[in-house]
Design a protein around this motif. Structure first.
Motif, mmCIF file in Angstrom:
data_model
loop_
_atom_site.group_PDB
_atom_site.id
_atom_site.type_symbol
_atom_site.label_atom_id
_atom_site.label_comp_id
_atom_site.label_asym_id
_atom_site.label_seq_id
_atom_site.Cartn_x
_atom_site.Cartn_y
_atom_site.Cartn_z
ATOM 1 N N ALA A 99 0.914 -1.176 0.041
ATOM 2 C CA ALA A 99 -0.026 -0.077 -0.049
ATOM 3 C C ALA A 99 0.651 1.282 -0.019
ATOM 4 N N GLY A 100 2.106 1.323 0.754
ATOM 5 C CA GLY A 100 2.963 2.304 0.688
ATOM 6 C C GLY A 100 3.454 2.618 -0.522
ATOM 7 N N ASP A 101 3.963 1.573 -1.237
ATOM 8 C CA ASP A 101 4.402 1.395 -2.650
ATOM 9 C C ASP A 101 3.524 2.131 -3.682
ATOM 10 N N ALA A 102 2.439 1.502 -3.395
ATOM 11 C CA ALA A 102 1.262 2.102 -4.309
ATOM 12 C C ALA A 102 0.913 3.703 -4.226
ATOM 13 N N LEU A 103 1.009 4.289 -2.895
ATOM 14 C CA LEU A 103 0.883 5.632 -2.548
ATOM 15 C C LEU A 103 2.169 6.390 -3.188
ATOM 16 N N PHE A 104 3.265 5.942 -2.964
ATOM 17 C CA PHE A 104 4.505 6.511 -3.474
ATOM 18 C C PHE A 104 4.503 6.792 -4.940
ATOM 19 N N ALA A 105 4.209 5.468 -5.551
ATOM 20 C CA ALA A 105 4.102 5.607 -7.056
ATOM 21 C C ALA A 105 3.192 6.503 -7.330
ATOM 22 N N PHE A 106 1.942 6.688 -6.864
ATOM 23 C CA PHE A 106 0.898 7.849 -7.400
ATOM 24 C C PHE A 106 1.459 9.264 -6.934
ATOM 25 N N GLY A 107 2.218 9.270 -5.910
ATOM 26 C CA GLY A 107 2.859 10.456 -5.753
ATOM 27 C C GLY A 107 3.745 10.840 -6.668
ATOM 28 N N PHE A 108 4.635 10.037 -7.101
ATOM 29 C CA PHE A 108 5.699 10.094 -7.898
ATOM 30 C C PHE A 108 5.053 10.734 -9.143
ATOM 31 N N LEU A 109 4.130 9.870 -9.722
ATOM 32 C CA LEU A 109 3.569 10.300 -11.057
ATOM 33 C C LEU A 109 2.919 11.909 -10.912
ATOM 34 N N VAL A 110 2.014 12.069 -10.033
ATOM 35 C CA VAL A 110 1.777 13.506 -9.855
ATOM 36 C C VAL A 110 2.889 14.575 -10.012
ATOM 37 N N PHE A 111 4.160 14.099 -9.245
ATOM 38 C CA PHE A 111 5.125 15.105 -9.301
ATOM 39 C C PHE A 111 5.816 15.085 -10.864
ATOM 40 N N LEU A 112 5.753 13.987 -11.325
ATOM 41 C CA LEU A 112 6.090 13.737 -12.900
ATOM 42 C C LEU A 112 5.430 14.962 -13.918
ATOM 43 N N PHE A 113 4.206 14.472 -13.713
ATOM 44 C CA PHE A 113 3.254 15.103 -14.413
ATOM 45 C C PHE A 113 3.123 16.771 -13.972
ATOM 46 N N THR A 114 3.360 17.122 -13.008
ATOM 47 C CA THR A 114 3.310 18.506 -12.553
ATOM 48 C C THR A 114 4.269 19.392 -12.387
ATOM 49 N N ARG A 115 5.456 18.782 -12.375
ATOM 50 C CA ARG A 115 6.955 19.405 -12.228
ATOM 51 C C ARG A 115 7.182 20.535 -13.022
ATOM 52 N N ALA A 116 6.617 20.748 -14.206
ATOM 53 C CA ALA A 116 6.896 21.715 -15.213
ATOM 54 C C ALA A 116 5.858 22.659 -14.605
ATOM 55 N N ASP A 117 4.939 22.524 -13.873
ATOM 56 C CA ASP A 117 4.562 23.794 -13.156
ATOM 57 C C ASP A 117 5.227 24.190 -12.144
ATOM 58 N N ALA A 118 5.818 23.016 -11.246
ATOM 59 C CA ALA A 118 6.590 23.600 -10.268
ATOM 60 C C ALA A 118 7.705 24.490 -10.424
ATOM 61 N N ALA A 119 8.346 24.563 -11.538
ATOM 62 C CA ALA A 119 9.244 25.355 -12.079
ATOM 63 C C ALA A 119 8.948 26.883 -12.455
ATOM 64 N N ASP A 120 7.649 26.982 -12.570
ATOM 65 C CA ASP A 120 7.102 28.323 -13.039
ATOM 66 C C ASP A 120 6.993 29.542 -11.854
#
Length: 120
Positions: A99-120
């Protein structure tokens, strides 16, 4: 540019937590006396992924792309072990780790798909 690589303090903390999770699970897998050799090798690899997350935490925007390996690893482990562990034949401890692995995988995906926004 901030000291966090413009990704924000929250992402840096997230990757520190991911590293700590992998360090703890990896060490447990390597050091448990009843763990077979295969289990110890898996523990070593889990620990090594923790080093990756530790490095990403230092500058998420610079090193973040390597998190794709973490997504693959965590989703793969959940897919391989999940049916047995969540199907009633597994242990609660392994289920919690998955369950922890699944939650981290989800968080990793959120980061990867939104990190361009984080740089703005």
């Amino acid at each position: 540019m901030s000291s966090y690589g413009d990704a924000g303090r929250g992402w840096r903390i997230f990757f520190w937590v991911a590293a700590a999770f992998n360090f703890l699970i990896g060490l447990a897998g390597m050091l448990m006396p009843e763990s077979p050799l295969d289990g110890r090798i898996i523990g070593l690899l889990v620990f090594a992924f923790g080093l990756v997350y530790f490095i990403v935490a230092s500058d998420p925007m610079r090193y973040g792309r390597v998190i794709w390996a973490g997504v693959l690893g965590k989703v793969g482990v959940v897919a391989l072990l999940g049916p047995t562990e969540f199907g009633g034949d597994g242990s609660g401890l392994v289920g919690a780790v998955l369950a922890g692995d699944a939650l981290f995988a989800f968080g990793f995906l959120v980061f990867l798909f939104t990190r361009a926004d984080a740089a703005d």
